[in-house]
Design an enzyme around this catalytic site. Sequence first.
Site, short mmCIF file in Angstrom:
data_model
loop_
_atom_site.label_atom_id
_atom_site.label_comp_id
_atom_site.label_asym_id
_atom_site.label_seq_id
_atom_site.Cartn_x
_atom_site.Cartn_y
_atom_site.Cartn_z
N LYS A 1 0.83 -1.21 0.00
CA LYS A 1 0.00 0.00 0.00
C LYS A 1 0.86 1.27 0.00
O LYS A 1 2.06 1.22 0.29
CB LYS A 1 -0.91 -0.03 1.23
CG LYS A 1 -1.97 -1.14 1.17
CD LYS A 1 -2.93 -1.05 2.37
CE LYS A 1 -4.02 -2.10 2.30
NZ LYS A 1 -4.99 -1.98 3.43
N TYR B 1 -12.14 -1.37 -3.81
CA TYR B 1 -12.69 -1.64 -2.47
C TYR B 1 -14.21 -1.45 -2.44
O TYR B 1 -14.76 -1.09 -1.40
CB TYR B 1 -12.03 -0.73 -1.44
CG TYR B 1 -10.71 -1.24 -0.89
CD1 TYR B 1 -10.64 -2.44 -0.18
CD2 TYR B 1 -9.53 -0.51 -1.04
CE1 TYR B 1 -9.44 -2.91 0.35
CE2 TYR B 1 -8.32 -0.96 -0.51
CZ TYR B 1 -8.29 -2.17 0.19
OH TYR B 1 -7.10 -2.62 0.72
N ASN C 1 -1.98 0.12 7.02
CA ASN C 1 -1.51 -1.21 7.45
C ASN C 1 -0.66 -1.93 6.40
O ASN C 1 -0.55 -3.14 6.39
CB ASN C 1 -2.68 -2.06 7.94
CG ASN C 1 -3.76 -2.22 6.89
OD1 ASN C 1 -3.61 -1.78 5.75
ND2 ASN C 1 -4.86 -2.85 7.27
N ARG D 1 -2.45 -14.07 3.62
CA ARG D 1 -3.14 -13.42 4.75
C ARG D 1 -2.38 -13.68 6.06
O ARG D 1 -2.28 -12.81 6.91
CB ARG D 1 -4.59 -13.93 4.88
CG ARG D 1 -5.50 -13.63 3.70
CD ARG D 1 -6.10 -12.27 3.66
NE ARG D 1 -6.88 -11.91 4.81
CZ ARG D 1 -7.55 -10.74 4.90
NH1 ARG D 1 -7.53 -9.86 3.89
NH2 ARG D 1 -8.23 -10.44 5.96
N HIS E 1 -2.13 -5.34 1.42
CA HIS E 1 -3.47 -5.88 1.17
C HIS E 1 -3.36 -7.31 0.69
O HIS E 1 -2.41 -7.66 0.00
CB HIS E 1 -4.20 -5.06 0.09
CG HIS E 1 -5.39 -5.80 -0.48
ND1 HIS E 1 -6.61 -5.78 0.13
CD2 HIS E 1 -5.50 -6.61 -1.56
CE1 HIS E 1 -7.45 -6.56 -0.57
NE2 HIS E 1 -6.79 -7.06 -1.60
N THR F 1 -5.64 -7.22 10.53
CA THR F 1 -5.92 -5.92 9.89
C THR F 1 -5.32 -4.76 10.67
O THR F 1 -4.73 -3.85 10.08
CB THR F 1 -7.45 -5.74 9.76
OG1 THR F 1 -7.99 -6.88 9.06
CG2 THR F 1 -7.78 -4.48 8.99
N GLU G 1 -10.22 -9.38 -7.88
CA GLU G 1 -9.11 -8.44 -7.67
C GLU G 1 -7.97 -8.66 -8.67
O GLU G 1 -7.40 -7.69 -9.17
CB GLU G 1 -8.61 -8.57 -6.23
CG GLU G 1 -9.66 -8.08 -5.22
CD GLU G 1 -9.23 -8.23 -3.77
OE1 GLU G 1 -8.14 -8.79 -3.50
OE2 GLU G 1 -9.99 -7.76 -2.90
N PHE H 1 -15.59 4.06 7.12
CA PHE H 1 -14.18 4.36 6.83
C PHE H 1 -13.88 4.40 5.33
O PHE H 1 -12.73 4.54 4.93
CB PHE H 1 -13.27 3.34 7.53
CG PHE H 1 -13.53 1.89 7.19
CD1 PHE H 1 -13.00 1.31 6.05
CD2 PHE H 1 -14.33 1.11 8.02
CE1 PHE H 1 -13.25 -0.01 5.72
CE2 PHE H 1 -14.58 -0.24 7.70
CZ PHE H 1 -14.04 -0.79 6.55
#
Length: 137
Positions: free
Chosen positions: A9, A49, A112, A85, A115, A91, A126, A57
């Site tokens: 990110k 997203y 964070n 993951r 992704h 998260t 995605e 958010f």
Amino acid sequence: MERTLAIVKPDAFAAGHAGRILARIYQEGFNVVGMKKLFLSEKQAAGFYHVHESKPFFDDLKGFMSSGPCLVMVLESDGAIRKWRDLMGATNPSDAGAGTLRKEFGTSLGRNAVHGSDAPETAAFEVGYFFSGLELL
Ligand code: ATP
Ligand code: MG
């Protein structure tokens, strides 16, 4: 073999962590079958997203993901979705386990560092959002 969509990110990319994150990806045995640096527009970030559109958010998330360049990748391995993951961690970086990427590089719930797709259907959407079949040969 399974494929998943991974992103370094904008926070982690701007901080110069892309190289170390990529090194971990190779160490853990993933094949990197697609990779591109992108500077998303707000509209492109919102489309990516879209499942979070109704969340409080969402505007922050959209703004953050379009705040600077990111590194988008397709990772392949046995159980790639779960495996990536697990390597990312929780998260919220403050809940992430030792040795995870979010523990090491994340700075807040909204910043964070990485992704990862969360299920086979989301991975398919995605991967297709960012890459054509020809780019993944
Ligand atoms: P990602 O989809 O980015 O890999 P995730 O799957 O762990 O993260 P999601 O529930 O999909 O988490 O949320 C997407 C992103 O939205 C999170 O990475 C986080 O930055 C942000 N986010 C999630 N929940 C909140 C919240 N309650 N407040 C602020 N930001 C949030
Ligand atoms: Mg998610």
